[in-house]
Design a protein around this motif. Structure first.
Motif, PDB file in Angstrom:
ATOM      1  N   ALA A 158       0.843  -1.205   0.000  1.00  0.00           N
ATOM      2  CA  ALA A 158       0.000   0.000   0.000  1.00  0.00           C
ATOM      3  C   ALA A 158       0.872   1.247   0.000  1.00  0.00           C
ATOM      4  O   ALA A 158       0.587   2.211  -0.715  1.00  0.00           O
ATOM      5  CB  ALA A 158      -0.931  -0.005   1.210  1.00  0.00           C
ATOM      6  N   ALA A 159       1.941   1.239   0.799  1.00  0.00           N
ATOM      7  CA  ALA A 159       2.834   2.407   0.833  1.00  0.00           C
ATOM      8  C   ALA A 159       3.412   2.673  -0.552  1.00  0.00           C
ATOM      9  O   ALA A 159       3.483   3.825  -0.997  1.00  0.00           O
ATOM     10  CB  ALA A 159       3.952   2.180   1.846  1.00  0.00           C
TER      11      ALA A 159
ATOM     12  N   HIS B 171      13.729   1.147   0.088  1.00  0.00           N
ATOM     13  CA  HIS B 171      14.177   2.370  -0.568  1.00  0.00           C
ATOM     14  C   HIS B 171      13.197   3.512  -0.301  1.00  0.00           C
ATOM     15  O   HIS B 171      13.594   4.663  -0.113  1.00  0.00           O
ATOM     16  CB  HIS B 171      14.366   2.137  -2.066  1.00  0.00           C
ATOM     17  CG  HIS B 171      15.009   3.288  -2.784  1.00  0.00           C
ATOM     18  ND1 HIS B 171      14.727   3.592  -4.083  1.00  0.00           N
ATOM     19  CD2 HIS B 171      15.894   4.228  -2.374  1.00  0.00           C
ATOM     20  CE1 HIS B 171      15.407   4.669  -4.438  1.00  0.00           C
ATOM     21  NE2 HIS B 171      16.132   5.066  -3.422  1.00  0.00           N
ATOM     22  N   LEU B 172      11.919   3.201  -0.273  1.00  0.00           N
ATOM     23  CA  LEU B 172      10.926   4.224   0.050  1.00  0.00           C
ATOM     24  C   LEU B 172      11.181   4.787   1.450  1.00  0.00           C
ATOM     25  O   LEU B 172      11.116   6.004   1.670  1.00  0.00           O
ATOM     26  CB  LEU B 172       9.514   3.653  -0.052  1.00  0.00           C
ATOM     27  CG  LEU B 172       8.383   4.631   0.250  1.00  0.00           C
ATOM     28  CD1 LEU B 172       8.355   5.769  -0.780  1.00  0.00           C
ATOM     29  CD2 LEU B 172       7.047   3.896   0.270  1.00  0.00           C
ATOM     30  N   LEU B 173      11.481   3.895   2.398  1.00  0.00           N
ATOM     31  CA  LEU B 173      11.810   4.363   3.751  1.00  0.00           C
ATOM     32  C   LEU B 173      13.044   5.265   3.723  1.00  0.00           C
ATOM     33  O   LEU B 173      13.078   6.309   4.393  1.00  0.00           O
ATOM     34  CB  LEU B 173      12.052   3.179   4.697  1.00  0.00           C
ATOM     35  CG  LEU B 173      10.846   2.316   5.029  1.00  0.00           C
ATOM     36  CD1 LEU B 173      11.284   1.119   5.868  1.00  0.00           C
ATOM     37  CD2 LEU B 173       9.766   3.117   5.744  1.00  0.00           C
ATOM     38  N   ALA B 174      14.045   4.873   2.952  1.00  0.00           N
ATOM     39  CA  ALA B 174      15.268   5.685   2.861  1.00  0.00           C
ATOM     40  C   ALA B 174      14.968   7.038   2.227  1.00  0.00           C
ATOM     41  O   ALA B 174      15.496   8.071   2.674  1.00  0.00           O
ATOM     42  CB  ALA B 174      16.338   4.931   2.056  1.00  0.00           C
ATOM     43  N   LEU B 175      14.109   7.040   1.208  1.00  0.00           N
ATOM     44  CA  LEU B 175      13.721   8.318   0.594  1.00  0.00           C
ATOM     45  C   LEU B 175      13.034   9.209   1.626  1.00  0.00           C
ATOM     46  O   LEU B 175      13.285  10.414   1.698  1.00  0.00           O
ATOM     47  CB  LEU B 175      12.783   8.083  -0.593  1.00  0.00           C
ATOM     48  CG  LEU B 175      13.407   7.523  -1.862  1.00  0.00           C
ATOM     49  CD1 LEU B 175      12.317   7.098  -2.854  1.00  0.00           C
ATOM     50  CD2 LEU B 175      14.334   8.555  -2.488  1.00  0.00           C
ATOM     51  N   GLY B 176      12.166   8.605   2.432  1.00  0.00           N
ATOM     52  CA  GLY B 176      11.490   9.372   3.481  1.00  0.00           C
ATOM     53  C   GLY B 176      12.483   9.932   4.494  1.00  0.00           C
ATOM     54  O   GLY B 176      12.390  11.097   4.900  1.00  0.00           O
TER      55      GLY B 176
ATOM     56  N   ALA C 180       7.819  10.744  -0.896  1.00  0.00           N
ATOM     57  CA  ALA C 180       7.958   9.551  -0.056  1.00  0.00           C
ATOM     58  C   ALA C 180       7.324   9.792   1.317  1.00  0.00           C
ATOM     59  O   ALA C 180       6.620   8.925   1.843  1.00  0.00           O
ATOM     60  CB  ALA C 180       9.428   9.169   0.101  1.00  0.00           C
ATOM     61  N   LEU C 181       7.548  10.965   1.884  1.00  0.00           N
ATOM     62  CA  LEU C 181       6.953  11.278   3.192  1.00  0.00           C
ATOM     63  C   LEU C 181       5.427  11.308   3.103  1.00  0.00           C
ATOM     64  O   LEU C 181       4.740  10.840   4.019  1.00  0.00           O
ATOM     65  CB  LEU C 181       7.491  12.610   3.712  1.00  0.00           C
ATOM     66  CG  LEU C 181       8.947  12.585   4.165  1.00  0.00           C
ATOM     67  CD1 LEU C 181       9.442  13.997   4.468  1.00  0.00           C
ATOM     68  CD2 LEU C 181       9.127  11.675   5.381  1.00  0.00           C
TER      69      LEU C 181
ATOM     70  N   TRP D 112       0.292   5.764   4.462  1.00  0.00           N
ATOM     71  CA  TRP D 112       0.419   4.365   4.866  1.00  0.00           C
ATOM     72  C   TRP D 112       0.251   4.216   6.374  1.00  0.00           C
ATOM     73  O   TRP D 112      -0.414   3.294   6.851  1.00  0.00           O
ATOM     74  CB  TRP D 112       1.786   3.859   4.400  1.00  0.00           C
ATOM     75  CG  TRP D 112       2.234   2.548   4.931  1.00  0.00           C
ATOM     76  CD1 TRP D 112       1.686   1.327   4.672  1.00  0.00           C
ATOM     77  CD2 TRP D 112       3.340   2.319   5.805  1.00  0.00           C
ATOM     78  NE1 TRP D 112       2.401   0.351   5.332  1.00  0.00           N
ATOM     79  CE2 TRP D 112       3.411   0.935   6.022  1.00  0.00           C
ATOM     80  CE3 TRP D 112       4.293   3.158   6.404  1.00  0.00           C
ATOM     81  CZ2 TRP D 112       4.394   0.363   6.826  1.00  0.00           C
ATOM     82  CZ3 TRP D 112       5.258   2.591   7.201  1.00  0.00           C
ATOM     83  CH2 TRP D 112       5.309   1.211   7.406  1.00  0.00           C
ATOM     84  N   LEU D 113       0.840   5.131   7.133  1.00  0.00           N
ATOM     85  CA  LEU D 113       0.806   5.005   8.598  1.00  0.00           C
ATOM     86  C   LEU D 113      -0.547   5.364   9.198  1.00  0.00           C
ATOM     87  O   LEU D 113      -0.884   4.885  10.264  1.00  0.00           O
ATOM     88  CB  LEU D 113       1.894   5.888   9.221  1.00  0.00           C
ATOM     89  CG  LEU D 113       3.307   5.364   9.070  1.00  0.00           C
ATOM     90  CD1 LEU D 113       4.323   6.407   9.524  1.00  0.00           C
ATOM     91  CD2 LEU D 113       3.480   4.067   9.849  1.00  0.00           C
ATOM     92  N   THR D 114      -1.312   6.175   8.514  1.00  0.00           N
ATOM     93  CA  THR D 114      -2.583   6.626   9.084  1.00  0.00           C
ATOM     94  C   THR D 114      -3.512   5.471   9.422  1.00  0.00           C
ATOM     95  O   THR D 114      -4.015   5.393  10.551  1.00  0.00           O
ATOM     96  CB  THR D 114      -3.251   7.653   8.148  1.00  0.00           C
ATOM     97  OG1 THR D 114      -2.367   8.776   8.018  1.00  0.00           O
ATOM     98  CG2 THR D 114      -4.597   8.109   8.679  1.00  0.00           C
TER      99      THR D 114
END
Ligand SMILES: [Zn+2]
Length: 103
Positions: A56-57, A75-80, A87-88, A94-96
């Motif tokens: 989903a993220a 990689h998405l986490l690293a971009l964030g 990415a953020l 995703w976290l909501t």
């Protein structure tokens, strides 16, 4: 609870893990949050995991960019972490549903 390609949960009660029929007790990743939501690999629609899994993220990220392949979730986490605004945004979306259901 575990979050990866899906959302996995378990029920611990009376000092043991509830297994249920075919080990499916606690399979809350496929509880529909929105019956009109996106299709899920289980055949249902709007399941919790279509909003809260790693996939989903990545979908949120792809929806806000012209990118159709990659990045990986790591990689998405690293971009964030590096401050990439898209990415953020994807990670916040995703976290909501994770935070809402775990609160
Ligand atoms: Zn499902």
């Amino acid at each position: 609870m575990t979050v990866s390609e899906g959302v996995g949960t378990g029920i611990y009660t009376n000092r043991q893990l509830a297994r249920g029929l075919n080990g499916m007790a606690g399979e809350f990743g496929h509880v529909p949050l929105d019956p009109n939501g996106p299709s899920c690999r289980c055949g249902g629609r709007g399941c919790w995991e279509v909003y809260a899994s790693n996939r989903a993220a990545l979908r949120y990220y792809h929806e806000s960019t012209a990118v159709t392949e990659g990045p990986t979730f790591q990689h998405l986490l690293a971009l964030g972490q590096s401050g990439d605004a898209l990415a953020l945004k994807a990670l916040t979306e995703w976290l909501t549903p994770l935070a809402r259901e775990c609160a």
